[in-house]
Design an enzyme around this catalytic site. Structure first.
Site, PDB file in Angstrom:
ATOM      1  N   LYS A 191     -62.775  12.512  51.651  1.00 36.20           N
ATOM      2  CA  LYS A 191     -61.485  13.146  51.980  1.00 36.20           C
ATOM      3  C   LYS A 191     -61.645  14.212  53.053  1.00 36.20           C
ATOM      4  O   LYS A 191     -60.703  14.476  53.822  1.00 36.20           O
ATOM      5  CB  LYS A 191     -60.833  13.719  50.721  1.00 36.20           C
ATOM      6  N   THR A 248     -55.964  18.208  50.935  1.00 39.16           N
ATOM      7  CA  THR A 248     -56.829  18.551  52.062  1.00 39.16           C
ATOM      8  C   THR A 248     -56.237  18.101  53.393  1.00 39.16           C
ATOM      9  O   THR A 248     -56.482  18.728  54.421  1.00 39.16           O
ATOM     10  CB  THR A 248     -58.220  17.927  51.864  1.00 39.16           C
TER      11      THR A 248
END
Length: 331
Positions: A191, A248
């Site tokens: 991620k 994120t």
């Protein structure tokens, strides 16, 4: 007397020390710099990373790793991924015989392509069931502020996972246990790379459709790699996968997204590093993740283009064009 130690006084390590203290633990923070440890002890603050956070009185700090680790039944590792092996080699001799080692790190080691739990097992000489991974949408400033969040505690030993779960359960942080260590670690590592891509797109002036595309296709390539390595594909639909990825890729608090935005505006890697002043794990991990995917024959086109931008000097617009010109295929 047993206590928890957090090895690393960055943003997430400091916030995690507060979580442990709020859950009823005595906590020692190891800081690499003696002046940071002294400041924490004198003012209850870590002004370099979380200046608005006042740490509870049950948290103290030291720059001596042996002192910090001595007697600790819970050892939390919160250093940059690429420094873990070297640091842990120095610390391993101080570990208590059955202490639980908790990894907060979200990266893949350069050269070896090992996950952080694998590095811990290899370097500390401990059994895999002593290592617990904490991951998920863990933006440190929000957790330090006591904002509502959830996280994942992953371990092959459910008793140990439950121990850590109880050690970090607070009114604002709800931990869930999981036995899929591989999937949880990959979700956290990849991620960061996808968040770099989302930041690059934002820096180029691209909007929500682009971001949503990168998030969903980024999740697809994460899951492909995870399945190839033996992870449960359902893990990527949860907090350690989609949850962490969304946070994120969308939050201005995300170091990787922020770093990517500088690159998308045409800055060099060095200029982006100077501007952000914090570690963006995805910059180095994209190399290791690319190597890991190639070794297992897994297509990861977003990761490939992020690596080209970060390490081969590719123009972000050319990288985006390369993604869009790939051969059409079913979703």
């Amino acid at each position: 007397m047993t206590h928890a130690v957090v090895l690393g006084a960055g943003s997430w390590g400091t916030a995690f020390a507060k979580v442990l203290a709020d859950a009823g633990r005595e906590v020692v923070i190891w800081a690499r710099r003696p002046d940071v440890a002294e400041l924490i002890n004198k003012t209850r603050t870590n002004s370099d990373y979380l200046p608005d956070l006042r740490l509870p009185p049950t948290v103290r700090a030291t720059a001596d790793p042996a002192e910090a680790i001595s007697g600790a039944d819970l050892v939390v590792l919160a250093v940059p991924s690429q420094t873990l092996r070297g640091n842990l080699a120095d610390w391993a001799g101080h570990l208590e015989p059955d202490s639980t080692l908790v990894s907060l790190m979200k990266g893949i080691e350069l050269g070896t392509t090992k996950r952080m739990s694998e590095v811990i097992v290899e370097t500390a000489g401990v059994a895999a069931d002593r290592v617990v991974v904490v991951t998920g949408p863990n933006l440190a400033p929000e957790i330090a502020d006591g904002q509502i969040a959830a996280t994942v505690v992953a371990c092959t030993d459910m008793d140990r996972a439950t121990l850590v779960q109880s050690s970090i359960s607070t009114s604002y942080l709800r931990p869930y246990t999981n036995d899929d260590v591989i999937g949880c670690e990959l979700g956290g590592a990849v991620k960061n790379v996808i968040a770099l891509a989302a930041g690059i797109a934002a820096g180029m002036g691209l909007g929500d459709n682009t971001r949503a595309t990168l998030i969903t296709r980024g999740l697809a390539e994460t899951a492909r790699l995870g399945v190839a390595l033996g992870a449960d594909p359902l893990t990527f639909a949860g907090l350690a996968g989609m949850g962490d990825l969304v946070a994120t890729c969308t939050s201005p608090l995300s170091r990787n997204r922020t770093f990517g935005a500088h690159l998308g505006r045409g800055e060099t890697l060095e200029q982006a590093q100077r501007a952000t002043r914090q570690t963006a794990e995805g910059v180095k991990s994209c190399l290791a993740i690319r190597d890991l995917s190639r070794a297992h024959g897994v297509e990861m086109p977003i990761t490939e283009q992020v690596e080209r931008i970060c390490h081969e000097g590719a123009d972000p617009r050319a990288a985006m064009a390369a993604l869009m010109s790939r051969k059409p295929r079913p979703e």
